[in-house]
Design a protein around this motif. Structure first.
Motif, mmCIF file in Angstrom:
data_model
loop_
_atom_site.group_PDB
_atom_site.id
_atom_site.type_symbol
_atom_site.label_atom_id
_atom_site.label_comp_id
_atom_site.label_asym_id
_atom_site.label_seq_id
_atom_site.Cartn_x
_atom_site.Cartn_y
_atom_site.Cartn_z
ATOM 1 N N ASN A 186 15.035 -15.533 4.918
ATOM 2 C CA ASN A 186 15.030 -15.801 6.282
ATOM 3 C C ASN A 186 16.772 -15.120 6.982
ATOM 4 O OD1 ASN A 186 12.622 -15.468 6.678
ATOM 5 N ND2 ASN A 186 12.665 -17.703 7.077
ATOM 6 N N GLY A 188 18.889 -12.510 6.566
ATOM 7 C CA GLY A 188 19.241 -10.671 7.592
ATOM 8 C C GLY A 188 19.789 -10.239 7.222
ATOM 9 N N ASN A 193 15.328 -8.691 3.462
ATOM 10 C CA ASN A 193 14.544 -8.464 4.535
ATOM 11 C C ASN A 193 13.921 -7.522 4.794
ATOM 12 O OD1 ASN A 193 15.727 -9.388 7.091
ATOM 13 N ND2 ASN A 193 16.609 -7.590 7.743
ATOM 14 N N GLN A 197 9.431 -7.910 4.621
ATOM 15 C CA GLN A 197 8.899 -6.696 5.374
ATOM 16 C C GLN A 197 7.774 -6.285 4.656
ATOM 17 O OE1 GLN A 197 11.967 -4.905 7.133
ATOM 18 N NE2 GLN A 197 12.241 -6.449 8.560
#
Length: 321
Positions: A186, A188, A193, A197
């Motif tokens: 997490n 970023g 990311n 995802q």
């Protein structure tokens, strides 16, 4: 390259990069004191090292003085992703500045050699491309990224002033985008990311038009450069860029991650964050000449290892453990 056995302090040692450095230092026969306040570092990153008799873990915040006996100091402590360093920007600046003062003070007291993990963010949104070490940068001093950018710039200033004023043995490296296993899921950052995802089958979020570029260095290559820098002669202070000069657009990275994961994720676009650099690529001429170093791990190879790590991590409960 050969290394003699030393007592090494690694601040931020339970973080992504720090844990890999601790591991490599132990592999070379050094004693390692890992210091971390666990703001972004995680115990799971160094758990496999705890049984090693040459490894010691200490919970400590570098904004407070530390009194230990060591030969080498690797100062890596600082949140390195926008999500984390913008969470508490005042503390981020303190970590870079007070942390540097405290570690430099320790190095001076015990006669240790000290290395500062600086960052490509000192170049800001660069108007020179690729970025050589002589470039002074284009940084917004009052933006939302400034806590990190300016904190690291001030830390570099402190390192060179300690050398000029106290003849301290310093090393400064400017780290460009690095990725690999043990990145925080997490944090970023773009690689973590996209991989998380894609593995979850979520939309992949690209900021802006996706044409902004980055260079991605696999963590094993990066750690090798850090260790080589520490062992250079006393007159080699840096700063030296370390990173991968291969340049990819953010869209290219997203497409590569989707292909390697076999995901059905779609790419969606969001507004570009404030002060997000349009281009980022290191000139590593000095690293090649002085350290005899350049990256060897190609992006696709490194991504496969990173995807495997996150695939295993997401299969655990909780996913962010």
């Amino acid at each position: 390259m050969s290394y003699f056995s030393a007592r090494c302090l690694v601040t931020g040692g339970a973080g992504f990069l720090g844990s890999h450095l601790c591991e490599r230092l132990l592999d070379h026969g050094h004693e390692v004191l890992c210091v971390d306040n666990f703001f972004t570092g995680r115990r799971t990153n160094i758990e496999h090292l705890l049984d090693n008799k040459r490894f010691e873990l200490m919970r400590h915040d570098v904004t407070f003085p530390l009194y230990v006996e060591v030969d080498r100091i690797y100062n890596l402590a600082c949140p390195a992703s926008p999500v984390h360093y913008q969470h508490d920007p005042v503390q981020t600046t303190k970590t870079s500045v007070h942390g540097a003062i405290n570690m430099l003070g320790l190095a001076r007291r015990v006669g240790a050699k000290i290395l500062q993990a600086s960052t490509s963010e000192v170049y800001g949104d660069p108007s020179v491309h690729p970025q050589p070490e002589e470039y002074w940068g284009n940084v917004n001093t009052i933006g939302i990224r400034s806590c990190y950018d300016e904190g690291k710039r001030c830390a570099e200033t402190l390192f060179f002033d300690y050398r000029r004023q106290h003849d301290l043995a310093i090393k400064v490296v400017r780290i460009f985008n690095t990725y690999g296993p043990r990145m925080h899921p997490n944090d970023g950052r773009v690689v973590s990311n996209f991989v998380v995802q894609a593995l979850k089958g979520e939309d992949i979020t690209v900021f802006g038009d996706g044409e902004q570029t980055r260079s991605f260095c696999y963590v094993d290559d990066l750690v090798e450069a850090i260790m080589r820098m520490m062992e250079t002669p006393a007159d080699v202070t840096g700063p030296i860029n370390i990173g991968n000069p291969g340049e990819f657009s953010i869209l290219e990275l997203a497409e590569k991650v989707i292909a390697l994961t076999g995901s059905n994720s779609k790419i969606i676009r969001l507004p570009l964050p404030q002060d997000d650099p349009k281009q980022r690529r290191p000139d590593i001429t000095k690293a090649k000449q002085i350290l005899d170093w350049e990256p060897t791990i190609r992006l696709e190879e490194g991504l496969k290892k990173t995807i495997s790590y996150f695939d295993n991590l997401l299969a655990q409960k909780p996913a962010t453990a």
